[in-house]
Every structure is written in C-alpha cells, then in structure tokens.
Design a protein around this motif. Structure first.
Motif, PDB file in Angstrom:
ATOM      1  N   LYS A 118     -34.801  22.226  -7.688  1.00  0.00           N
ATOM      2  CA  LYS A 118     -34.002  21.132  -8.241  1.00  0.00           C
ATOM      3  C   LYS A 118     -34.556  19.768  -7.857  1.00  0.00           C
ATOM      4  N   ASN A 119     -35.004  19.616  -6.619  1.00  0.00           N
ATOM      5  CA  ASN A 119     -35.499  18.320  -6.143  1.00  0.00           C
ATOM      6  C   ASN A 119     -36.991  18.424  -5.850  1.00  0.00           C
ATOM      7  N   LEU A 120     -37.822  17.948  -6.768  1.00  0.00           N
ATOM      8  CA  LEU A 120     -39.268  18.009  -6.578  1.00  0.00           C
ATOM      9  C   LEU A 120     -39.767  16.916  -5.651  1.00  0.00           C
ATOM     10  N   ARG A 121     -39.061  15.810  -5.587  1.00  0.00           N
ATOM     11  CA  ARG A 121     -39.542  14.651  -4.842  1.00  0.00           C
ATOM     12  C   ARG A 121     -39.648  14.937  -3.354  1.00  0.00           C
ATOM     13  N   VAL A 141     -35.547  23.148 -18.041  1.00  0.00           N
ATOM     14  CA  VAL A 141     -35.424  21.989 -17.157  1.00  0.00           C
ATOM     15  C   VAL A 141     -35.119  20.738 -17.980  1.00  0.00           C
ATOM     16  N   SER A 142     -34.697  19.676 -17.284  1.00  0.00           N
ATOM     17  CA  SER A 142     -34.301  18.444 -17.964  1.00  0.00           C
ATOM     18  C   SER A 142     -35.502  17.531 -18.205  1.00  0.00           C
ATOM     19  N   GLU A 143     -35.297  16.546 -19.075  1.00  0.00           N
ATOM     20  CA  GLU A 143     -36.350  15.546 -19.308  1.00  0.00           C
ATOM     21  C   GLU A 143     -36.642  14.771 -18.032  1.00  0.00           C
ATOM     22  N   LYS A 144     -35.617  14.477 -17.254  1.00  0.00           N
ATOM     23  CA  LYS A 144     -35.816  13.787 -15.979  1.00  0.00           C
ATOM     24  C   LYS A 144     -36.680  14.623 -15.046  1.00  0.00           C
ATOM     25  N   TRP A 145     -36.430  15.915 -14.992  1.00  0.00           N
ATOM     26  CA  TRP A 145     -37.207  16.819 -14.140  1.00  0.00           C
ATOM     27  C   TRP A 145     -38.661  16.851 -14.585  1.00  0.00           C
ATOM     28  N   LEU A 146     -38.888  16.880 -15.897  1.00  0.00           N
ATOM     29  CA  LEU A 146     -40.253  16.895 -16.424  1.00  0.00           C
ATOM     30  C   LEU A 146     -41.000  15.613 -16.069  1.00  0.00           C
ATOM     31  N   ALA A 147     -40.311  14.476 -16.141  1.00  0.00           N
ATOM     32  CA  ALA A 147     -40.943  13.213 -15.771  1.00  0.00           C
ATOM     33  C   ALA A 147     -41.309  13.202 -14.291  1.00  0.00           C
ATOM     34  N   GLU A 148     -40.429  13.741 -13.467  1.00  0.00           N
ATOM     35  CA  GLU A 148     -40.711  13.811 -12.032  1.00  0.00           C
ATOM     36  C   GLU A 148     -41.865  14.764 -11.749  1.00  0.00           C
ATOM     37  N   THR A 192     -27.994  23.247 -22.565  1.00  0.00           N
ATOM     38  CA  THR A 192     -27.016  23.077 -21.498  1.00  0.00           C
ATOM     39  C   THR A 192     -27.710  22.933 -20.150  1.00  0.00           C
ATOM     40  N   ASP A 193     -26.956  22.512 -19.149  1.00  0.00           N
ATOM     41  CA  ASP A 193     -27.503  22.254 -17.809  1.00  0.00           C
ATOM     42  C   ASP A 193     -27.801  23.585 -17.112  1.00  0.00           C
ATOM     43  N   LYS A 194     -29.060  23.802 -16.753  1.00  0.00           N
ATOM     44  CA  LYS A 194     -29.479  25.009 -16.044  1.00  0.00           C
ATOM     45  C   LYS A 194     -29.668  24.749 -14.547  1.00  0.00           C
ATOM     46  N   ALA A 201     -34.063  20.363 -21.577  1.00  0.00           N
ATOM     47  CA  ALA A 201     -34.776  19.882 -22.759  1.00  0.00           C
ATOM     48  C   ALA A 201     -34.792  20.923 -23.862  1.00  0.00           C
ATOM     49  N   GLY A 202     -34.670  22.196 -23.494  1.00  0.00           N
ATOM     50  CA  GLY A 202     -34.573  23.261 -24.483  1.00  0.00           C
ATOM     51  C   GLY A 202     -35.741  23.269 -25.442  1.00  0.00           C
ATOM     52  N   PRO A 203     -35.467  23.396 -26.758  1.00  0.00           N
ATOM     53  CA  PRO A 203     -36.551  23.485 -27.737  1.00  0.00           C
ATOM     54  C   PRO A 203     -37.457  22.257 -27.787  1.00  0.00           C
ATOM     55  N   ASP A 204     -37.026  21.133 -27.230  1.00  0.00           N
ATOM     56  CA  ASP A 204     -37.849  19.913 -27.225  1.00  0.00           C
ATOM     57  C   ASP A 204     -38.753  19.821 -26.001  1.00  0.00           C
TER      58      ASP A 204
END
Length: 295
Positions: A118-121, A141-148, A192-194, A201-204
């Motif tokens: 969950k926390n890559l930082r 995973v979320s877009e925020k997670w991908l950016a991190e 949904t939130d995993k 981000a799902g299919p995107d």
C-alpha cells in the motif's frame, strides 16, 4: 480461500506465458545486458509465475526479491519453482527464505518477503534494483499508486516490465445476449478500491501507467498480451466464467437470476467444447534513455 487463489494462479500460468509479449521482454533484456548480477524486484508475486517466466529471458546471473502480502501464496512459490526447474533440468534448492536456481549457465538467487504494498514511499524494496516487474497487478492499483511507482523506479533508474494488465474488453463465442452486460459489470467492479491507494485504475491502468512513466522521463512501449482460450482450456474458462458471474452478482444483486442463467449457458458451451474466450490485456515495458541516467 488461499488455496483456491493458489489453484487459480497455477491454472492461469500457462495462459499468461503464452500471451506475453516476447518483443517487450527482449527490449528489456537488451537494456540489462552487461548488468551482473541483475537485481530484480517482483511486486505482488503470488506463487511466483512471473519469476519462473522471466528467469530464462534475462542475463544469466540474477538476484530477485519477490514480495506479496499473502504469506500463504508465497509458501507455494518454492515448491512450484522446484517442479518447474525439474522439468527443465535446473537444480532448485528451496528454503524458507526463498530458493536458488542453477543450471545451463543460469544462477538465480530468490528472496521472498511478505509485505503490504500500500505504501511504496516508505519501503526499502526498491534500493539497488535494476528491474521492477509484476504480472496481473496494475489494473488493481490506483492512479496515485502508479504515479508513486513511477517516481520510485525513476529514483533508482530501474527498467520496468509489467505483464497481463486487463484492458476491459472480452469476447466470448458462441455469443450470449448478456455478454456485454457481464463485461460492463466486471469493469465497474475493477474500478473499486482494492486497498492500493484509492479506486483502482482498472481497465485504464496500462495507459495510466504509460503516462506516469513517460512523465518522469521513461521511454514506454506497450503490446497486446491477450488470452485466447479455446476448447483445450476448459477448466480455465470455467473458473473464469464462474468468477465473472460472482463479481457481476455482487455488483448487480438484482440481476442475479439473469447472471446465473448466463453462467449456466456459458458452462454448457464449455462442456460441449465449443467455447472460445478472448480477454484483452496489455504488456508495458519502460526504460530510461541512456542520456537521462544519473540526472
């Protein structure tokens, strides 16, 4: 639950291997030529399918750190890897910390670690890695997670290779009237939130990851890695359809009878050896231009 998930991962492993883009793997292998040993980080490794696939495609001397939050899945990795190695005449020495794979000029040291991603930082798992990789992860995973993730990989100047990212499209034949409805319900669930940084981000996910890595200076390439399942993959198809029906029923409980009728008709096609299913995925490879390193 853990055993069922391990069985599913084992069942899908051949389909993943067949689908993966060999061109992207060759690109990444070329980027790593001369790196000895190659230090690899495998995220959400599950039972180790990504390790087993990539080991024979990378430079011969490798050190892997494979991480997953599920210790029960990690416990399957040494046994499955020993079986895989025996089929290829590799010597696989397993212990509670991981395994060592030797043979045909290959030497691969594998360390396993239970870790919530969950926390890559605040994690030290990236330090010293030349390649960061995962399979069937990014759409969860979320877009925020991908950016991190892109930021962390840029900090260590690692190449990246992400395989089998779901893109939201599937085609079943013979067709049934509810096929599109089931796909749409599945895609809603994918968003949904995993537990990894917010709504997934799902299919995107593949395109989102491409943007994130390009934004921090990476050259990015994607390629299709579609599952093409025919009558010989009956059990994989059956579990896939059952899983889709379960998810769709959770998203749309008012449509459960219709969903169950769809599932049963799809099962009948599978049992009659006339079912074919295509599930669209993308693989993504990214690396830093040589003039961008150490900047």
């Amino acid at each position: 639950m853990d055993n069922a998930l391990a069985d599913w991962l084992r069942l899908r492993e051949p389909a993943d291997a067949t689908a993966r883009s060999s061109n992207l793997i060759d690109m990444i292998a070329d980027e790593l030529v001369g790196t000895d040993p190659v230090h690899v980080l495998d995220l959400a490794t599950g039972t180790g399918a990504n390790l087993r696939y990539l080991t024979t495609h990378l430079p011969a001397h490798q050190r892997w750190l494979v991480v997953d939050r599920n210790s029960a899945l990690l416990a399957h990795m040494p046994v499955l890897t020993s079986e895989w190695g025996a089929a290829r005449q590799y010597d696989v020495h397993s212990d509670p910390a991981g395994c060592i794979i030797r043979g045909k000029q290959l030497e691969c040291h594998v360390e396993t670690r239970r870790l919530n991603l969950k926390n890559l930082r605040n994690s030290d798992i990236f330090v010293g890695r030349h390649l960061v990789t995962a399979s069937a992860l990014l759409d969860l995973v979320s877009e925020k997670w991908l950016a991190e993730l892109a930021d962390r990989c840029r900090e260590i100047e690692a190449a990246v290779l992400f395989a089998i990212t779901y893109t939201g499209q599937s085609v079943c034949s013979p067709m049934e009237p509810e096929d599109d409805m089931i796909c749409n319900l599945l895609n809603r669930h994918q968003k949904t939130d995993k537990g990894l940084g917010g709504p997934a981000a799902g299919p995107d996910a593949a395109q989102c990851a491409a943007r994130c890595f390009a934004a921090v200076g990476y050259r990015v390439r994607t390629a299709p890695s579609n599952w093409r399942l025919g009558p010989s993959e009956q059990e994989l198809q059956r579990q896939l359809i059952a899983g889709w029906a379960e998810v769709a029923s959770h998203v749309a409980p008012g449509d459960v009878p219709r969903i169950e009728h769809w599932r049963d008709r799809r099962f009948s096609h599978i049992d009659a050896s006339r079912s074919r299913v295509v599930v669209s995925h993308l693989d993504l490879a990214a690396w830093l231009p040589h003039d961008a390193s150490s900047q």
